[in-house]
Design a protein around this motif. Structure first.
Motif, PDB file in Angstrom:
ATOM      1  N   ASP A 175      -2.533   0.932   1.229  1.00  0.00           N
ATOM      2  CA  ASP A 175      -1.330   0.318   0.631  1.00  0.00           C
ATOM      3  C   ASP A 175      -1.162  -1.115   1.135  1.00  0.00           C
ATOM      4  N   ASP A 176      -0.491  -1.944   0.370  1.00  0.00           N
ATOM      5  CA  ASP A 176      -0.134  -3.313   0.783  1.00  0.00           C
ATOM      6  C   ASP A 176      -1.344  -4.098   1.283  1.00  0.00           C
ATOM      7  N   GLU A 232       0.141  -4.231  -7.315  1.00  0.00           N
ATOM      8  CA  GLU A 232       1.556  -3.923  -7.057  1.00  0.00           C
ATOM      9  C   GLU A 232       2.427  -5.091  -7.511  1.00  0.00           C
TER      10      GLU A 232
HETATM   11 MG    MG Z   1       2.645  -0.786  -1.530  1.00  0.00          MG
END
Ligand code: MG
Ligand code: C2E
Ligand code: MG
Ligand code: MG
Length: 283
Positions: A175-176, A232
């Motif tokens: 993630d990220d 995202e």
């Molecule tokens: Mg994220």
């Protein structure tokens, strides 16, 4: 004069610290009671697959209704992590998110965020298994999202747990991606299934050639490593067009859909009219 200024600056700083500490303590006290008071709930944000313009996956996002407002996870997750409260809260999220997914079409996966603190428990893998069994959903429908910070500490036991989860058929997402210290080296430490490119790269993608070059490179990197990529924070048509052109697999963002209440999400997944509207939005 300099001395007086210095003192007042110091005083201001100290007051600021006090207020922050007090705020944290109040969050901590409230959070301890949040579960028994049923103040926690999940919102669900659909992710759109760009191959077929359909919902491939839905991310569970935690909310806390407390004192007449909804507290953002950015505010309370760090406190929950420091106090260890993230352990029971995280288990609840796993159980509830899997139960929700059991009511969706089988080709829609559920993505759940895991905190590094949850990996310090010996029984995390058993906990995940139990949540799948209780909801009667297949492990292949589950995606677990972790951030780079997880791999900073206890990496051996953590990586062993990740391998065990992956061997069950669960997908593991980074993630990220791109916000940490040495993102690239983490990609060698574990065979992630998915890279989620942090939304900070999306913000100026339409106006800055360098941001676009970075996104393009991450997507290429993912392809070379056999990982799918998710963009995202896609908020505009222009951003959508750019990431589509560069071959991103999936998009998540307000343009397609914000996080939804459970009923609204179920409606989106089950109604043909909603699906048609969604395909139009995507094209
Ligand atoms: Mg994220
Ligand atoms: P995340 O996992 O990166 O989740 C995506 C965040 O981006 C969500 O914020 C979502 O509402 C927001 N977002 C989605 N599309 C857009 C967009 O187009 N524009 C903008 N500006 N934002 C967008 P949210 O729900 O506030 O969650 C923040 C973070 O809190 C999550 O980031 C995740 O790290 C953490 N979090 C949320 N739920 C849980 C949970 O159940 N467990 C754990 N450990 N962490 C959680
Ligand atoms: Mg996430
Ligand atoms: Mg994020």
């Amino acid at each position: 004069k300099a001395k007086a200024e210095g003192r007042s600056t110091y005083h201001f700083f100290e007051t600021g610290m006090d207020a922050e500490l007090q705020q944290r303590r109040s969050i901590e006290a409230g959070l301890r009671l949040a579960m028994s008071r049923n103040e926690l709930r999940l919102m669900f944000q659909p992710l759109l697959g760009l191959d077929n313009n359909r919902v491939t996956c839905v991310e569970a996002l935690l909310r806390w209704d407390h004192d007449d407002r909804t507290v953002s996870p950015a505010e309370f997750i760090p406190v929950a992590e420091e106090t260890g409260l993230i352990v029971p809260i995280g288990e609840w999220v796993l159980q509830q998110a899997c139960l929700a997914a059991a009511t969706w079409p089988e080709d829609v996966r559920i993505a759940i965020n895991l905190s590094p603190v949850q990996f310090r428990q010996k029984n995390l893998v058993a906990q995940v298994k139990a949540a799948l069994v209780a909801a009667r959903i297949d492990a292949t429908r589950l995606e677990l999202e972790i951030t780079e910070s997880l791999l900073l500490t206890d990496s051996e036991t953590t990586i062993a747990a990740l391998h065990e989860l992956r061997a069950m058929g669960i997908r593991i997402s980074m993630d990220d991606f791109g916000t940490g210290y040495s993102s690239l080296s983490y990609l060698r430490s574990f065979p992630f299934d998915k890279i989620k490119v942090d939304r900070s790269f999306m913000a100026d993608i339409a106006t800055r050639a360098d941001s676009q070059a970075i996104i393009k490179a991450i997507i290429g990197l993912g392809q070379a490593l056999g990982m799918t990529t998710t963009a995202e924070g896609v908020e505009t048509e222009e951003q959508m067009a750019i990431v589509r052109e560069h071959g991103v697999s999936e998009v998540q963002g307000f343009l397609f859909s914000p996080p939804l209440q459970p009923a609204a999400l179920a409606n989106l997944l089950h109604s043909d009219a909603a699906k048609k509207q969604l395909r139009q939005k995507a094209s």
